[in-house]
Scaffold this active site. Structure first.
Site, PDB file in Angstrom:
ATOM      1  N   TYR A  51       0.844  -1.201   0.000  1.00 54.72           N
ATOM      2  CA  TYR A  51       0.000   0.000   0.000  1.00 54.72           C
ATOM      3  C   TYR A  51       0.870   1.239   0.000  1.00 54.72           C
ATOM      4  CZ  TYR A  51      -4.997  -0.358  -0.044  1.00 54.72           C
ATOM      5  OH  TYR A  51      -6.284  -0.479  -0.480  1.00 54.72           O
ATOM      6  N   GLU A  53      -0.610   4.851  -0.589  1.00 55.49           N
ATOM      7  CA  GLU A  53      -1.417   6.046  -0.886  1.00 55.49           C
ATOM      8  C   GLU A  53      -0.562   7.292  -0.778  1.00 55.49           C
ATOM      9  OE1 GLU A  53      -4.633   5.888   1.878  1.00 55.49           O
ATOM     10  OE2 GLU A  53      -5.843   4.571   0.611  1.00 55.49           O
ATOM     11  N   ASP A 206      -6.658  12.619 -25.522  1.00 50.13           N
ATOM     12  CA  ASP A 206      -6.629  11.239 -25.023  1.00 50.13           C
ATOM     13  C   ASP A 206      -5.913  10.425 -26.106  1.00 50.13           C
ATOM     14  OD1 ASP A 206      -7.056   8.610 -24.435  1.00 50.13           O
ATOM     15  OD2 ASP A 206      -9.202   8.795 -24.046  1.00 50.13           O
ATOM     16  N   THR A 232      -3.929   5.333 -22.013  1.00 51.99           N
ATOM     17  CA  THR A 232      -3.790   4.006 -21.436  1.00 51.99           C
ATOM     18  C   THR A 232      -2.346   3.580 -21.702  1.00 51.99           C
ATOM     19  OG1 THR A 232      -4.506   3.037 -23.523  1.00 51.99           O
ATOM     20  CG2 THR A 232      -6.182   3.268 -21.816  1.00 51.99           C
ATOM     21  N   LYS A 235      -1.981  -0.316 -24.987  1.00 54.69           N
ATOM     22  CA  LYS A 235      -2.348  -0.444 -26.409  1.00 54.69           C
ATOM     23  C   LYS A 235      -1.058  -0.375 -27.230  1.00 54.69           C
ATOM     24  CE  LYS A 235      -7.067   1.171 -25.814  1.00 54.69           C
ATOM     25  NZ  LYS A 235      -7.285   1.893 -24.564  1.00 54.69           N
ATOM     26  N   ARG A 241      -1.720  -3.128 -18.277  1.00 55.66           N
ATOM     27  CA  ARG A 241      -2.955  -2.337 -18.279  1.00 55.66           C
ATOM     28  C   ARG A 241      -2.851  -1.234 -17.233  1.00 55.66           C
ATOM     29  NH1 ARG A 241      -5.994  -5.365 -21.274  1.00 55.66           N
ATOM     30  NH2 ARG A 241      -7.588  -3.790 -21.422  1.00 55.66           N
TER      31      ARG A 241
HETATM   32  N1  PLP Z   1      -9.534   6.302 -24.233  1.00 56.06           N
HETATM   33  C1  PLP Z   1      -9.535   5.742 -25.447  1.00 56.06           C
HETATM   34  C2  PLP Z   1      -9.312   6.608 -26.640  1.00 56.06           C
HETATM   35  C3  PLP Z   1      -9.739   4.366 -25.574  1.00 56.06           C
HETATM   36  O1  PLP Z   1      -9.771   3.809 -26.787  1.00 56.06           O
HETATM   37  C4  PLP Z   1      -9.933   3.598 -24.412  1.00 56.06           C
HETATM   38  C5  PLP Z   1     -10.143   2.141 -24.454  1.00 56.06           C
HETATM   39  O2  PLP Z   1     -10.303   1.489 -25.408  1.00 56.06           O
HETATM   40  C6  PLP Z   1      -9.947   4.247 -23.178  1.00 56.06           C
HETATM   41  C7  PLP Z   1      -9.738   5.598 -23.115  1.00 56.06           C
HETATM   42  C8  PLP Z   1     -10.296   3.526 -21.903  1.00 56.06           C
HETATM   43  O3  PLP Z   1      -9.366   2.711 -21.463  1.00 56.06           O
HETATM   44  P1  PLP Z   1      -9.718   1.588 -20.359  1.00 56.06           P
HETATM   45  O4  PLP Z   1     -10.445   0.525 -21.108  1.00 56.06           O
HETATM   46  O5  PLP Z   1      -8.350   1.204 -19.931  1.00 56.06           O
HETATM   47  O6  PLP Z   1     -10.530   2.223 -19.301  1.00 56.06           O
END
Ligand code: PLP
Length: 427
Positions: A51, A53, A206, A232, A235, A241
């Site tokens: 842990y 935090e 994002d 993320t 990918k 993950r």
């Molecule tokens: N943002 C985008 C552009 C995504 O394609 C994804 C997932 O496919 C996410 C966020 C969310 O990721 P997670 O599935 O890890 O919550």
């Protein structure tokens, strides 16, 4: 020591079967990848026991001297992997995944019911960018914030920046989100910046899908134009993950980004960080700085171009006419087919991809397209010629789906699924 095969043969056997499935099929899901043994070793380590935090040097638990070292190393590597100057940018590596990272940014920068604008889900955006239908606020983002999406120009398949501009002048969002889950082209960051500035909005990217490509500089760099960048880590980046949030160190629109983001992650929305993930992420981010990683990302893009041009040669209609990144979106509607049927037939042939909506679709359950990504099979050493062969395999699957559709009594998807499971049908 308590070996998994002895302790729980049932779970061991499910893992073994999933491993076999992964390795015997063509994995073409654009958001998936095969992470390295080194990353898996860190993820499966004692780091999961701890842990911690808080942030390095400021924890709510004792015994964190090594965890502090690990998280600091991970932060430094994250900045280095994206060629960021630590005086201008900071990063939080604790988000548990992409959706939590996005929600953390919203709660950091916005008040409840503030307005946001992201790419609409049926046009390639992600749920967490505020998806809602005329009947329902589907994503928590659209429950707690007011969402008005922008869309693609259906004729070109490209982001309609003009619509983004016009809508933002009327809607006056406090946050504009760029980035997508199913968009085969690069983004016009300078244009999005101008649109955000005109209405005094934060600009967030994002980059979940393309973060590996960004790190390797094979696509445009969002950091030059955005205030905050989320991703993320599993990918195209090929890590465990997880999620990350990069933020500008200088205040933006009067907000101290560093404390707002860090407080939104903890104590705002999360408790203890997943240190095993942070360990795996640090390993991934070291690799992301290597020449091999850059070459890999270049190959991901070249493979995707080869795939796109072979599919075009075979007569397929691609959304936007091609691809600049790691994925293509095939519009199957001109063939009188949909993505659900093709996904199912290809699955039976161990070709894994996903059905996807394409601009103009009426139904999200039976969408008109498929999404095909190159990161995972490029990790498995595919080069252009294997992706050309992959396009040919997909073509075969589409022909079979067409024939099957013609043999089915009834036009419902359930009739089709029943037929392909019956003895009358074989691949
Ligand atoms: N943002 C985008 C552009 C995504 O394609 C994804 C997932 O496919 C996410 C966020 C969310 O990721 P997670 O599935 O890890 O919550």
């Amino acid at each position: 020591d308590y070996d998994l095969s002895k302790a729980d043969p049932e779970v061991r056997s499910i893992i073994d079967m999933e491993k076999q499935r992964q390795f015997k099929s063509l994995e073409l899901i654009a958001s998936e990848n095969f992470t390295s043994k080194a990353v898996m070793e860190a993820v499966g380590s004692c780091l999961t026991n701890k842990y911690s935090e808080g942030l390095p040097g400021k924890r709510y638990y004792g015994g964190n001297e090594y965890i502090d070292e690990l998280e600091t190393l991970c932060q430094q590597r994250a900045l280095a992997a994206f060629q960021l100057d630590g005086k201008q940018w900071g990063v939080n590596v604790q988000p548990l995944s992409g959706s939590p990272a996005n929600f953390e940014v919203y709660t950091a920068l916005l008040s409840p019911h503030d307005r946001i604008m992201g790419l609409d889900l049926p046009h390639g955006g992600h749920l967490s960018h505020g998806f809602m239908t005329s009947k329902r606020r589907v994503s928590g983002t659209s429950v707690y914030f007011e969402s008005m999406p922008y869309r693609l120009d259906e004729a070109t398949g490209l982001v309609d920046y003009e619509m983004m501009e016009k809508t933002s002048i009327l809607f006056r969002p406090k946050l504009i989100i760029i980035g997508a889950s199913a968009y085969p082209r690069d983004f016009d960051y300078p244009r999005a910046r101008k649109i955000a500035d005109a209405v005094g909005a934060f600009l967030m990217m994002d980059m979940a899908h393309i973060s590996g490509l960004v790190a390797a500089s094979v696509v445009a760099n969002p950091f030059e134009y955005c205030d905050v960048v989320t991703t993320t880590t599993h990918k195209s980046l090929r890590g465990p993950r997880g999620g990350m949030i990069f933020f500008k160190r200088d205040p933006v629109l009067g907000v101290d980004m560093e404390s707002a983001i860090n407080n939104a992650v903890f104590p705002g929305l999360q408790g203890g960080p997943h240190n095993h993930t942070i360990g795996g992420l640090a390993v991934c981010l070291k690799h992301a700085q290597s020449p091999e990683f850059k070459a890999y990302q270049g190959q991901v893009v070249s493979n995707c171009r080869a795939l796109a041009s072979r599919l075009t040669e075979l007569g397929y209609k691609l959304v936007s006419g091609g691809s600049d990144n790691h994925l293509v979106l095939v519009d199957l509607r001109p063939l009188g087919l949909d993505g659900a049927r093709v996904e199912k037939i290809l699955d039976m042939a161990s070709i894994t991809l996903n059905k996807n909506s394409v601009p103009g679709d009426k139904s999200a359950l039976v969408p008109g397209g498929i999404r095909i990504g190159t990161p995972a099979m490029t990790t498995r050493q595919f080069i252009e010629k294997e992706f050309i062969a992959t396009a040919d395999f997909i073509h075969e699957g589409v022909q079979i789906a067409l024939e099957a559709k013609q043999s089915v009594q009834g036009s419902k998807l359930q009739d089709f699924m029943k037929f392909i499971k019956s003895p009358e049908f074989s691949l």
